[in-house]
Write an enzyme that holds these catalytic residues in place. Structure first.
Site, short mmCIF file in Angstrom:
data_model
loop_
_atom_site.label_atom_id
_atom_site.label_comp_id
_atom_site.label_asym_id
_atom_site.label_seq_id
_atom_site.Cartn_x
_atom_site.Cartn_y
_atom_site.Cartn_z
N GLY A 254 40.63 36.77 40.11
CA GLY A 254 42.09 36.43 40.91
C GLY A 254 42.04 35.07 41.55
O GLY A 254 42.99 34.47 41.89
N MET A 256 39.21 31.93 43.22
CA MET A 256 37.29 30.71 43.00
C MET A 256 36.81 30.49 44.78
O MET A 256 37.64 29.43 44.65
CB MET A 256 37.20 30.58 41.37
N HIS A 288 40.09 36.39 51.61
CA HIS A 288 38.73 36.47 51.15
C HIS A 288 38.29 35.04 50.97
O HIS A 288 36.96 35.32 50.73
CB HIS A 288 39.11 37.99 49.57
N GLU A 289 39.35 34.38 50.38
CA GLU A 289 38.18 33.48 49.55
C GLU A 289 37.35 32.30 50.89
O GLU A 289 36.53 31.87 50.69
CB GLU A 289 39.49 31.99 48.41
N HIS A 292 34.37 33.73 52.36
CA HIS A 292 33.39 33.06 51.21
C HIS A 292 32.84 31.70 51.73
O HIS A 292 31.24 31.40 51.34
CB HIS A 292 34.10 32.83 49.94
N GLU A 311 30.25 39.46 47.62
CA GLU A 311 31.75 40.12 47.22
C GLU A 311 31.96 41.17 48.09
O GLU A 311 33.10 40.95 48.79
CB GLU A 311 32.09 39.81 46.26
#
Length: 827
Positions: A254, A256, A288-289, A292, A311
């Site tokens: 989805g 990186m 979400h990314e 990270h 994750e």
């Protein structure tokens, strides 16, 4: 390729400190390769023998401190470095590297819409040596300085701001310390939308043929909202010098989370009308990314047993931030419906594993890669939601901030994280982690309701499993008109080691009890007899969407566990889905009924009747829809259940309408695929449709349709494209062909391929590597063949053959789902 073992990584981490990588990429040439030159500065702590990883097509030269090394010593992706002396060293490597069509290493894509070529790297986990020479393990962080040569009209992007010094020549400043798997580069004639926010340069990029479809303003709004919110949560500021988001073709994930250069699938650039849920999914991926950047990039796992530190946290934070900062305030309901079921399904298979497995259970990178699954993402996020409820949000965030400060630009383990949480709470977080993170499976919670006296009632919560839970138990009373009214609820703590917890509550026994209201914990939920009877007639009267989602998810799980028959679930759907207001729930229920219940759980003799009933239901939903979003949500299931072709042919030729839904490119292909399955289109007609839609989406849709043609020659061609010795399909075209191959209506036609599937998938996996192996085991699996002979042949393959890890994991999961389907049918 030799996989890196945990012990090898430990040894090399004791031997070396890596200071910097200076990389030059020659991306200006035509052909199947690009040039890669790498200079590595590192320190050996003592005399040692070690190795550097590199997977070139041609290794031109290697020097160590100016001394040439024998390039012929490169074996299976490793070049030995022997008799290293203690002290500073410089390794210089120049090579030609292969382009990829499976999003492993440097992916090369030529857009069928206009012939333009685009490149981007995917170094994730073990693929960095396909791009540059490196000591490829997460705890050997170093700075990266990347330059490139490209065609003059191309853009070049990397982890830090790239500057064009003269046409086609690019440089960038050194990054902060990064793990090797996070190095990123992209080049091509990308369309770019740039802006500045909080003093930081941002960019949103996609290929030019998608420029008119790029919803840059919405992406910018979501991105900046997330960025601002993370800065209210975290003491450490965003740690990199820019934030680019590249929507890339044929990405095998989805997204990186490369620092400063996030790569997302360009499926998120919607060329046709989309549901609001699809926008929410994209927004959540963006959040979400970005999470990270702290969870994984600023502080990185030491070894791959702790992927949950990346994750699970990104999944949790991404969902929560979107719920708090955007219009998608019900994002946790979407998580429960779409993501948590993914994690719960994975957790019930024999391939399950703890969220945080014991380090010795992850002995190498190949093993670790299989753990990037619903457990490490969705189950882990559910566990973190429970941890935040158990600790309290303030203490939870305080622990996170301590974690970031103590391990800034370094590596950390589960033990480090627990130490940092423990500084801010008196609760036993280590015991909590032992119960929640080191165990597998889901506890099951079952209510029991009894009278106590005229003014009180007893709620017995029976728990199968050994975890503590902090949850809400919701109680509802039913009025004479059938509507439900919620009673006040309070948090309830269920001890880890007590099988039954009894609560004395005011009022008489309610008509409905829903354990785990608001979905604060991770557990299976069941209902007492009175509650289930109430739900059968009043489910959509449950006032809160997240409570209803919990009920719908529990009912789905009850079907999968053969606690209720498929027909009872279908009746529940027919009764209540027309009154369900949440479109995400509607989509998930329809997807389960259409994609699983009809094709796998029902006896084939019962399928035609159920298919007709589902089509009648979707017709009703479309006719009653008060908004366009509801119509878009229901349409895929409606098209997929059509049995009278004229309903679709009239829509396609403009002589009829389909409940007011405009015909666009992607929905046209949905209709064409269904007509193909029904035998209404020829290969020549599909070729004409493909010629009229010369885009990547059109190319993939045409591949699905060609594989779905109901004749033996078409099936043979599709099989050869997927599994033939000369198969070179990209990951996306392979997946599309596989998706079209096994329609339930064509079981007799595809039956000869059942015996071919396992040996051919095995051979292909050995030949083409991780990504295609995973696709062969999942998307190409014969899902509609619910037969014991398939189960037995699959189990024989696993026991007698040696599938690569990716195929073994995929087949293990698919065979377990097949066994479950057989149990449901036989119950």
């Amino acid at each position: 390729m030799t996989t890196l073992s945990r012990q090898e990584a430990r040894t090399r981490a004791c031997q070396l400190t890596v200071h910097s990588y200076t990389i030059h990429l020659d991306l200006s040439r035509d052909g199947d390769t690009f040039g890669s030159t790498t200079t590595i500065h590192f320190t050996a702590h003592h005399q040692a023998d070690t190795f550097v990883e590199l997977r070139p097509t041609t290794l031109h030269g290697v020097t160590l401190d100016g001394r040439p090394l024998d390039v012929g010593l490169l074996t299976d992706g490793r070049l030995p470095l022997t008799d290293l002396t203690a002290g500073e060293h410089t390794l210089y490597v120049t090579a030609d590297m292969p382009y990829s069509r499976t999003s492993e290493g440097m992916h090369r894509f030529t857009d069928p819409a206009d012939g333009r070529t685009y490149l981007y790297s995917m170094c994730f986990q073990t693929e960095a040596p396909r791009v540059y020479a490196c000591f490829d393990q997460p705890d050997l962080k170093a700075t990266f300085t990347v330059s490139a040569t490209t065609p003059e009209d191309w853009t070049f992007l990397t982890n830090s701001v790239a500057t064009q010094t003269r046409p086609g020549h690019w440089t960038s400043p050194a990054t902060p310390p990064l793990s090797t798997y996070l190095m990123a580069a992209a080049a091509g004639p990308y369309h770019s939308h740039t802006f500045t926010h909080a003093g930081l340069p941002f960019g949103v990029h996609t290929r030019r043929s998608l420029a008119e479809h790029l919803d840059a303003e919405e992406i910018q709004r979501v991105t900046t909202a997330c960025y601002d919110h993370y800065h209210t949560l975290f003491d450490e500021p965003y740690p990199f010098d820019s934030y680019d988001q590249l929507f890339a073709p044929e990405l095998n994930a989805g997204a990186m989370e490369n620092p400063g250069l996030v790569v997302l699938t360009d499926s998120y650039v919607h060329r046709s009308a989309t549901t609001d849920n699809e926008h929410a999914v994209r927004a959540t991926t963006i959040a979400h990314e970005m999470a990270h950047m702290w969870f994984g990039n600023l502080v990185t796992l030491q070894w791959w047993d702790d992927i949950w530190l990346n994750e699970s946290f990104a999944e949790y934070m991404g969902t929560d931030v979107i719920a708090r900062t955007t219009r998608w305030t019900d994002n946790w309901a979407r998580f429960t419906t779409e993501r948590k079921t993914w994690g719960c399904d994975a957790d019930q298979r024999p391939s399950t594993h703890p969220i945080a497995p014991d380090p010795e259970a992850v002995p190498d990178t190949a093993t670790a890669l299989q753990n990037f699954d619903g457990i490490s993402y969705a189950k882990g996020a559910s566990a973190l939601r429970q941890l935040a409820a158990w600790l309290g949000q303030e203490d939870f965030l305080a622990g996170l901030n301590t974690h970031f400060t103590r391990h800034r630009f370094g590596n950390a383990t589960l033990g480090d994280f627990l130490d940092n949480l423990a500084r801010h709470t008196n609760r036993d977080v280590r015991q909590w982690a032992e119960r929640w993170l080191r165990t597998t499976g889901a506890d099951t919670l079952v209510p029991g309701v009894a009278d106590k006296d005229a003014n009180t009632w007893l709620l017995h919560v029976h728990k199968r499993g050994g975890r503590p839970h902090r949850l809400l138990a919701a109680a509802f009373d039913r009025a004479e008109d059938g509507t439900l009214t919620a009673r006040p609820s309070a948090h309830t703590d269920l001890p880890a080691d007590e099988a039954t917890t009894t609560l004395t509550l005011p009022g008489g026994p309610p008509d409905l009890v829903v354990l785990n209201d608001q979905d604060l914990t991770y557990a299976k939920v069941r209902f007492d007899e009175r509650s289930w009877e109430t739900l059968a007639t009043a489910l959509t009267s449950v006032p809160d969407p997240l409570t209803r989602v919990t009920v719908w998810s529990a009912a789905r799980d009850m079907v999968r566990d053969a606690d209720i028959p498929p027909g009872e679930y279908l009746r529940l759907v027919e009764t209540h889905l027309p009154r369900e207001s949440d479109n995400t729930t509607v989509a998930a229920v329809l997807d389960f009924v259409h994609g699983t219940l009809l094709d796998r759980y029902l006896d084939p003799a019962d399928r035609p009747d159920a298919l007709g009933r589902l089509h009648e239901l979707t017709t009703r939903l479309l006719a009653d829809a008060e908004d366009h979003d509801r119509r878009l949500t229901v349409l895929p299931a409606h098209i997929g259940t059509v049995t009278r072709p004229t309903e679709l042919t009239a829509w396609l030729d403009g002589t009829g309408t389909l409940h007011g839904v405009p015909l666009d490119a992607d929905r046209r292909w949905l209709a064409l695929r269904r007509l193909t399955v029904l035998g209404q289109l020829t290969a020549a007609e599909l070729d004409e449709e493909a010629a009229a839609d010369r885009t990547a989406n059109g190319e993939q849709a045409a591949a699905r349709c060609r594989a779905a043609l109901p004749d033996a020659a078409a099936k043979a061609r599709a099989w050869e494209l997927m599994f033939g010795a000369d198969s070179v399909l990209s990951n996306y075209l392979f997946g599309a062909t596989a998706q079209g191959f096994w329609p339930a209506e064509q079981r007799e036609l595809t039956a000869p391929y059942l015996k071919r599937y396992f040996p051919d998938a095995l051979a292909l996996a050995h030949r083409r590597g991780e990504t295609v192996a995973r696709l062969a085991g999942r998307q190409a699996f014969p899902h509609t063949a619910v037969e014991r002979s398939v189960l037995e042949e699959g189990r024989r393959t696993l026991s007698e053959e040696e599938p690569p890890p990716a195929l073994r994991r995929a087949l293990t999961d698919e065979l377990d789902d097949l066994a479950r389907a057989l149990r449901v049918r036989e119950a």
